[in-house]
Every structure is written in structure tokens, then in C-alpha cells.
Design a protein around this motif. Structure first.
Motif, PDB file in Angstrom:
ATOM      1  N   THR A  26       0.649  -1.225  -0.080  1.00 52.20           N
ATOM      2  CA  THR A  26      -0.126  -0.151   0.111  1.00 52.20           C
ATOM      3  C   THR A  26       0.838   1.190   0.086  1.00 52.20           C
ATOM      4  O   THR A  26       0.282   2.281  -0.055  1.00 52.20           O
ATOM      5  N   ASN A  27       2.101   1.167   0.167  1.00 49.25           N
ATOM      6  CA  ASN A  27       2.896   2.401   0.242  1.00 49.25           C
ATOM      7  C   ASN A  27       2.591   3.242   1.545  1.00 49.25           C
ATOM      8  O   ASN A  27       2.702   4.299   1.398  1.00 49.25           O
ATOM      9  N   VAL A  28       2.215   2.645   2.767  1.00 47.91           N
ATOM     10  CA  VAL A  28       1.742   3.025   3.779  1.00 47.91           C
ATOM     11  C   VAL A  28       2.793   2.648   4.961  1.00 47.91           C
ATOM     12  O   VAL A  28       2.979   1.453   4.900  1.00 47.91           O
ATOM     13  N   SER A  44      -7.035   7.797   6.034  1.00 46.71           N
ATOM     14  CA  SER A  44      -7.721   8.920   5.241  1.00 46.71           C
ATOM     15  C   SER A  44      -8.618   7.627   4.359  1.00 46.71           C
ATOM     16  O   SER A  44      -8.339   6.569   4.189  1.00 46.71           O
ATOM     17  N   LEU A  45      -9.503   8.176   3.517  1.00 48.81           N
ATOM     18  CA  LEU A  45     -10.405   7.588   2.601  1.00 48.81           C
ATOM     19  C   LEU A  45      -9.336   7.044   1.722  1.00 48.81           C
ATOM     20  O   LEU A  45      -9.496   5.772   1.196  1.00 48.81           O
ATOM     21  N   GLN A  46      -8.340   7.748   1.101  1.00 49.72           N
ATOM     22  CA  GLN A  46      -7.316   7.395   0.029  1.00 49.72           C
ATOM     23  C   GLN A  46      -6.725   6.207   0.420  1.00 49.72           C
ATOM     24  O   GLN A  46      -6.428   5.271  -0.098  1.00 49.72           O
ATOM     25  N   GLU A  53      -7.730  -2.426  -1.448  1.00 49.75           N
ATOM     26  CA  GLU A  53      -7.426  -3.058  -2.571  1.00 49.75           C
ATOM     27  C   GLU A  53      -6.552  -4.054  -2.342  1.00 49.75           C
ATOM     28  O   GLU A  53      -6.575  -5.077  -3.219  1.00 49.75           O
ATOM     29  N   ALA A  54      -5.567  -3.758  -1.454  1.00 51.09           N
ATOM     30  CA  ALA A  54      -4.429  -4.644  -1.245  1.00 51.09           C
ATOM     31  C   ALA A  54      -4.902  -5.980  -0.658  1.00 51.09           C
ATOM     32  O   ALA A  54      -4.426  -7.201  -0.845  1.00 51.09           O
ATOM     33  N   LEU A  55      -6.025  -5.872   0.056  1.00 50.38           N
ATOM     34  CA  LEU A  55      -6.748  -7.100   0.788  1.00 50.38           C
ATOM     35  C   LEU A  55      -7.898  -7.568  -0.059  1.00 50.38           C
ATOM     36  O   LEU A  55      -8.626  -8.667   0.444  1.00 50.38           O
TER      37      LEU A  55
END
Length: 84
Positions: A26-28, A44-46, A53-55
Motif C-alpha cells: 500500500t506504500n503506507v 484517510s479515505l484514500q 485493494e491490497a486485501l
């Protein structure tokens, strides 16, 4: 009803995805994912959409109406504290 933080952890664990792997995909930052799961930080919503999406789930599965109401209530409480 489970809260967003609980849902993120439940879905992640059910799919056998580690926090580090989710962070990478997720680049988080790892620390943010950890904070989302322990409830000390709200995504955040983003970011929520990237996590879903990743899950491989619809982000609405994580962001249910009850959770929105809770966030609004928390925000109102914080505003009251600032105004006093």
C-alpha cells in the motif's frame, strides 16, 4: 459492529498478510498500519481504499456508516474541547 481498526486487522489476518507486507503493497508506513489497527490513528479515505485493494475487498466493507458516525462524534467532541 466492528470498528475500522478491528476490520483492517481481521481482514489482513484472514488473508494471511503481515503488517509489513501490507505496508509495502500500500506504500503506507508500517507504523501507520500498526496505528490504524490499534485505533490510535484513522486512515484517510484514500489510504483506506489502498488497504482494501491490497486485501481484495470493497473499501465500503471497512468504512461502514456506523464508523462514519463515530468519527463525526469524535470530531465534534474535539471541537467542543477546543472551543472551551
Amino acid at each position: 459492529m466492528a470498528k475500522i481498526n478491528e476490520k483492517i486487522k481481521q481482514y489482513r489476518e484472514a488473508r494471511g498478510v503481515g503488517i509489513g507486507e501490507l505496508a509495502l503493497v500500500t506504500n503506507v508506513p508500517y507504523s501507520n498500519i500498526k496505528s490504524f489497527e490499534d485505533g490510535t490513528l484513522m486512515p484517510s479515505l484514500q489510504v483506506l481504499k489502498r488497504i482494501s485493494e491490497a486485501l481484495n475487498i470493497d473499501y465500503k466493507e471497512l468504512n461502514m456508516e456506523e464508523d462514519k458516525k463515530e468519527m463525526i462524534k469524535d470530531t465534534e467532541n474535539k471541537k467542543e474541547m477546543v472551543n472551551h
